[in-house]
Design a protein around this motif. Structure first.
Motif, PDB file in Angstrom:
ATOM      1  N   ILE A   5      15.052  45.770  52.000  1.00 21.81           N
ATOM      2  CA  ILE A   5      15.588  46.373  53.222  1.00 21.81           C
ATOM      3  C   ILE A   5      16.942  46.985  52.899  1.00 21.81           C
ATOM      4  O   ILE A   5      17.868  46.277  52.485  1.00 21.81           O
ATOM      5  CB  ILE A   5      15.724  45.334  54.343  1.00 21.81           C
ATOM      6  CG1 ILE A   5      14.365  44.712  54.669  1.00 21.81           C
ATOM      7  CG2 ILE A   5      16.330  45.961  55.590  1.00 21.81           C
ATOM      8  CD1 ILE A   5      14.419  43.636  55.745  1.00 21.81           C
ATOM      9  N   VAL A   6      17.075  48.309  53.064  1.00 21.95           N
ATOM     10  CA  VAL A   6      18.308  49.007  52.717  1.00 21.95           C
ATOM     11  C   VAL A   6      18.812  49.828  53.903  1.00 21.95           C
ATOM     12  O   VAL A   6      18.115  50.016  54.892  1.00 21.95           O
ATOM     13  CB  VAL A   6      18.106  49.933  51.493  1.00 21.95           C
ATOM     14  CG1 VAL A   6      17.492  49.186  50.324  1.00 21.95           C
ATOM     15  CG2 VAL A   6      17.229  51.138  51.866  1.00 21.95           C
ATOM     16  N   GLY A   7      20.029  50.323  53.769  1.00 25.64           N
ATOM     17  CA  GLY A   7      20.625  51.148  54.805  1.00 25.64           C
ATOM     18  C   GLY A   7      22.133  51.091  54.713  1.00 25.64           C
ATOM     19  O   GLY A   7      22.693  50.331  53.909  1.00 25.64           O
ATOM     20  N   LYS A  13      20.152  45.728  59.444  1.00 22.89           N
ATOM     21  CA  LYS A  13      19.299  45.225  58.357  1.00 22.89           C
ATOM     22  C   LYS A  13      19.144  43.707  58.407  1.00 22.89           C
ATOM     23  O   LYS A  13      18.033  43.182  58.347  1.00 22.89           O
ATOM     24  CB  LYS A  13      19.870  45.643  56.991  1.00 22.89           C
ATOM     25  CG  LYS A  13      20.021  47.122  56.776  1.00 22.89           C
ATOM     26  CD  LYS A  13      20.478  47.453  55.369  1.00 22.89           C
ATOM     27  CE  LYS A  13      21.742  46.724  54.961  1.00 22.89           C
ATOM     28  NZ  LYS A  13      22.901  47.076  55.833  1.00 22.89           N
ATOM     29  N   SER A  14      20.267  43.009  58.486  1.00 17.61           N
ATOM     30  CA  SER A  14      20.215  41.539  58.444  1.00 17.61           C
ATOM     31  C   SER A  14      19.585  40.958  59.704  1.00 17.61           C
ATOM     32  O   SER A  14      18.878  39.956  59.649  1.00 17.61           O
ATOM     33  CB  SER A  14      21.622  40.970  58.232  1.00 17.61           C
ATOM     34  OG  SER A  14      22.102  41.322  56.947  1.00 17.61           O
ATOM     35  N   PHE A  17      15.965  41.358  59.108  1.00 20.11           N
ATOM     36  CA  PHE A  17      15.546  40.415  58.073  1.00 20.11           C
ATOM     37  C   PHE A  17      15.377  39.014  58.664  1.00 20.11           C
ATOM     38  O   PHE A  17      14.407  38.314  58.372  1.00 20.11           O
ATOM     39  CB  PHE A  17      16.588  40.396  56.950  1.00 20.11           C
ATOM     40  CG  PHE A  17      16.335  39.381  55.877  1.00 20.11           C
ATOM     41  CD1 PHE A  17      15.416  39.614  54.863  1.00 20.11           C
ATOM     42  CD2 PHE A  17      17.037  38.178  55.860  1.00 20.11           C
ATOM     43  CE1 PHE A  17      15.186  38.679  53.873  1.00 20.11           C
ATOM     44  CE2 PHE A  17      16.817  37.233  54.872  1.00 20.11           C
ATOM     45  CZ  PHE A  17      15.895  37.485  53.873  1.00 20.11           C
ATOM     46  N   ASP A  70      16.892  41.290  51.669  1.00 23.03           N
ATOM     47  CA  ASP A  70      17.979  41.891  52.449  1.00 23.03           C
ATOM     48  C   ASP A  70      19.066  42.308  51.465  1.00 23.03           C
ATOM     49  O   ASP A  70      19.682  41.462  50.814  1.00 23.03           O
ATOM     50  CB  ASP A  70      18.516  40.865  53.455  1.00 23.03           C
ATOM     51  CG  ASP A  70      19.613  41.443  54.344  1.00 23.03           C
ATOM     52  OD1 ASP A  70      19.615  42.678  54.547  1.00 23.03           O
ATOM     53  OD2 ASP A  70      20.454  40.669  54.831  1.00 23.03           O
ATOM     54  N   GLY A  73      24.720  46.677  52.295  1.00 26.04           N
ATOM     55  CA  GLY A  73      24.824  48.056  52.767  1.00 26.04           C
ATOM     56  C   GLY A  73      25.431  48.980  51.718  1.00 26.04           C
ATOM     57  O   GLY A  73      26.284  48.588  50.922  1.00 26.04           O
ATOM     58  N   HIS A 100      13.875  51.434  54.704  1.00 21.89           N
ATOM     59  CA  HIS A 100      15.159  52.093  54.964  1.00 21.89           C
ATOM     60  C   HIS A 100      15.448  52.048  56.464  1.00 21.89           C
ATOM     61  O   HIS A 100      14.803  52.735  57.252  1.00 21.89           O
ATOM     62  CB  HIS A 100      15.096  53.536  54.456  1.00 21.89           C
ATOM     63  CG  HIS A 100      16.401  54.255  54.518  1.00 21.89           C
ATOM     64  ND1 HIS A 100      16.654  55.399  53.793  1.00 21.89           N
ATOM     65  CD2 HIS A 100      17.543  54.010  55.214  1.00 21.89           C
ATOM     66  CE1 HIS A 100      17.882  55.818  54.052  1.00 21.89           C
ATOM     67  NE2 HIS A 100      18.432  54.982  54.914  1.00 21.89           N
ATOM     68  N   VAL A 101      16.414  51.208  56.852  1.00 22.16           N
ATOM     69  CA  VAL A 101      16.744  51.024  58.269  1.00 22.16           C
ATOM     70  C   VAL A 101      17.793  52.059  58.686  1.00 22.16           C
ATOM     71  O   VAL A 101      18.829  52.215  58.035  1.00 22.16           O
ATOM     72  CB  VAL A 101      17.277  49.604  58.543  1.00 22.16           C
ATOM     73  CG1 VAL A 101      17.587  49.428  60.023  1.00 22.16           C
ATOM     74  CG2 VAL A 101      16.260  48.566  58.092  1.00 22.16           C
ATOM     75  N   ASN A 207      15.906  51.790  64.095  1.00 18.38           N
ATOM     76  CA  ASN A 207      16.360  50.680  64.929  1.00 18.38           C
ATOM     77  C   ASN A 207      16.941  51.236  66.225  1.00 18.38           C
ATOM     78  O   ASN A 207      17.988  51.872  66.226  1.00 18.38           O
ATOM     79  CB  ASN A 207      17.415  49.871  64.168  1.00 18.38           C
ATOM     80  CG  ASN A 207      17.865  48.638  64.944  1.00 18.38           C
ATOM     81  OD1 ASN A 207      17.211  48.220  65.903  1.00 18.38           O
ATOM     82  ND2 ASN A 207      18.982  48.058  64.528  1.00 18.38           N
TER      83      ASN A 207
END
Length: 365
Positions: A5-7, A13-14, A17, A70, A73, A100-101, A207
């Motif tokens: 999970i990136v962004g 993200k967290s 997660f 996770d 950033g 990709h969030v 999101n």
């Protein structure tokens, strides 16, 4: 197989997660709240297991699982080590797919690292950093193979050089490596061996706020347009809504909450299924009195490979696979009834296992 999970910092993200996994990553309103990558394991929702259990009455149901990570950033300059860039990029390299969030909601109480909400800009920042790192990787590799290809006449080096040049052309045009395709198996193998960050499959997760969870908004429409032709998927989800659902105790409460939101299924369930698909994973099932169990395999695997998922001896001594299609099992109600109806297939080593196949392997070691 795991997805990262990136962004940018503070895009959710967290929070996402934590909703997906049993792990609890810190989620707070400041950049780089997440420093160390955190690994979580999630169960893959599969209604087929429940329906089979109603017929078989097993001691337990065991779903398939997949791993998610996770990752801290990223900011501009990550490819040169800015922020937590080097750590971020190393963690991505270890993943098989990217989630990709993108922040697609307005909230003045939540800090945005660049001062304003613009998911397309945010996407382009991360794309550029990953592309710059891939260019660095390709330039370093080119130095090693160019002489062997052009002067030494090394055929394999020539193939790899052609692949490198095709990738460099795309990256210099601002396109990710996954937009480049190769016709021959040799080129595809050389491409895979480069381990490029932007060659990994990607799912863009928008999101949104609670009100946009079922409909999307202007931000998600902009993202959808921006990724056209990119060979990527997109999912709309409200991380805060999912966090609220996760706090509810009973299944009935969760379903009522979803109905009130205008959703048929939780965003987390949809996301887990999308991740599973993104990793090119599928499920075959074993069903008996002890358990109904989902087993994970890569799309395109043949019967002996899938037998090896259960135990290596099954693959070594593979004789045949007895296969029942899920629809047939549900229709006839039991393995015995399926056999009697002549709907059980007996397959050999070349059988390509299909998602949802109910398998029984015969082997001899």
């Amino acid at each position: 197989m795991k997805a990262g999970i990136v962004g940018l910092p503070n895009v959710g993200k967290s929070t996402l997660f934590n909703c997906l996994s049993s792990a609890k990553a810190q989620a707070a309103n400041f950049p780089f709240c997440t420093i160390d990558a955190q690994l979580g394991q999630v169960s893959v929702p599969d209604e087929r297991l429940t329906k089979l259990a109603e017929l078989v009455h097993p001691g337990r149901i065991v779903p398939a699982v997949c791993d998610i990570v996770d990752i801290a950033g990223l900011v501009k300059g990550a490819s040169k080590g800015e922020g937590l860039g080097n750590q971020f990029l190393a963690n991505i390299r270890e993943c098989d797919a990217i989630i990709h969030v993108l922040r697609c909601f307005d909230n003045g109480n939540i800090v945005h690292v660049d001062g304003s909400v613009n998911p397309v800009r945010d996407k382009e920042i991360i794309d550029m950093e990953l592309q710059l790192k891939d260019l660095e990787t390709l330039d370093n590799r080119m130095k090693r193979v160019e002489k062997a290809a052009r002067v030494g006449g090394d055929k394999q080096a020539r193939i790899e050089l052609d692949v490198i040049e095709a990738y460099r052309k795309a990256l210099l045009e601002g396109r990710s490596a996954r937009t480049v395709t190769f016709d021959s198996e040799d080129e595809a193998a050389a491409a895979k061996g480069l381990f490029l960050l932007t060659a990994k499959p990607v799912l863009y997760v928008c999101n949104v706020d609670d009100a946009s969870a079922s409909t999307g908004n202007a931000y998600t429409e902009a993202v959808s347009k921006a990724i056209e032709g990119e060979d990527a998927e997109m999912l709309i989800i409200s991380a805060q809504t999912e966090a609220d659902i996760a706090e509810l105790e009973s299944y009935e409460e969760k379903q009522m909450f979803l109905e009130d939101m205008g959703l048929e299924e939780s965003g987390c369930n949809r996301l887990i299924k999308a991740i599973y698909h993104l990793l090119t994973l599928q499920t075959f099932i074993t069903a008996g009195e002890m358990e109904v169990k989902a087993w994970t395999f890569r799309r395109g695997w043949k019967a002996p490979q899938c037998a090896g998922v259960i135990h290596t001896d099954f693959e070594k001594g593979f004789i045949r696979a007895e296969v029942i299609k899920y629809e047939d099992y549900i229709k006839y109600g039991s393995e015995a009834a399926v056999r009697e109806a002549g709907k059980m297939g007996v397959e050999g080593k070349d059988y390509v296992v299909q998602d949802g196949d109910i398998m029984h392997f015969r082997f001899n070691v």
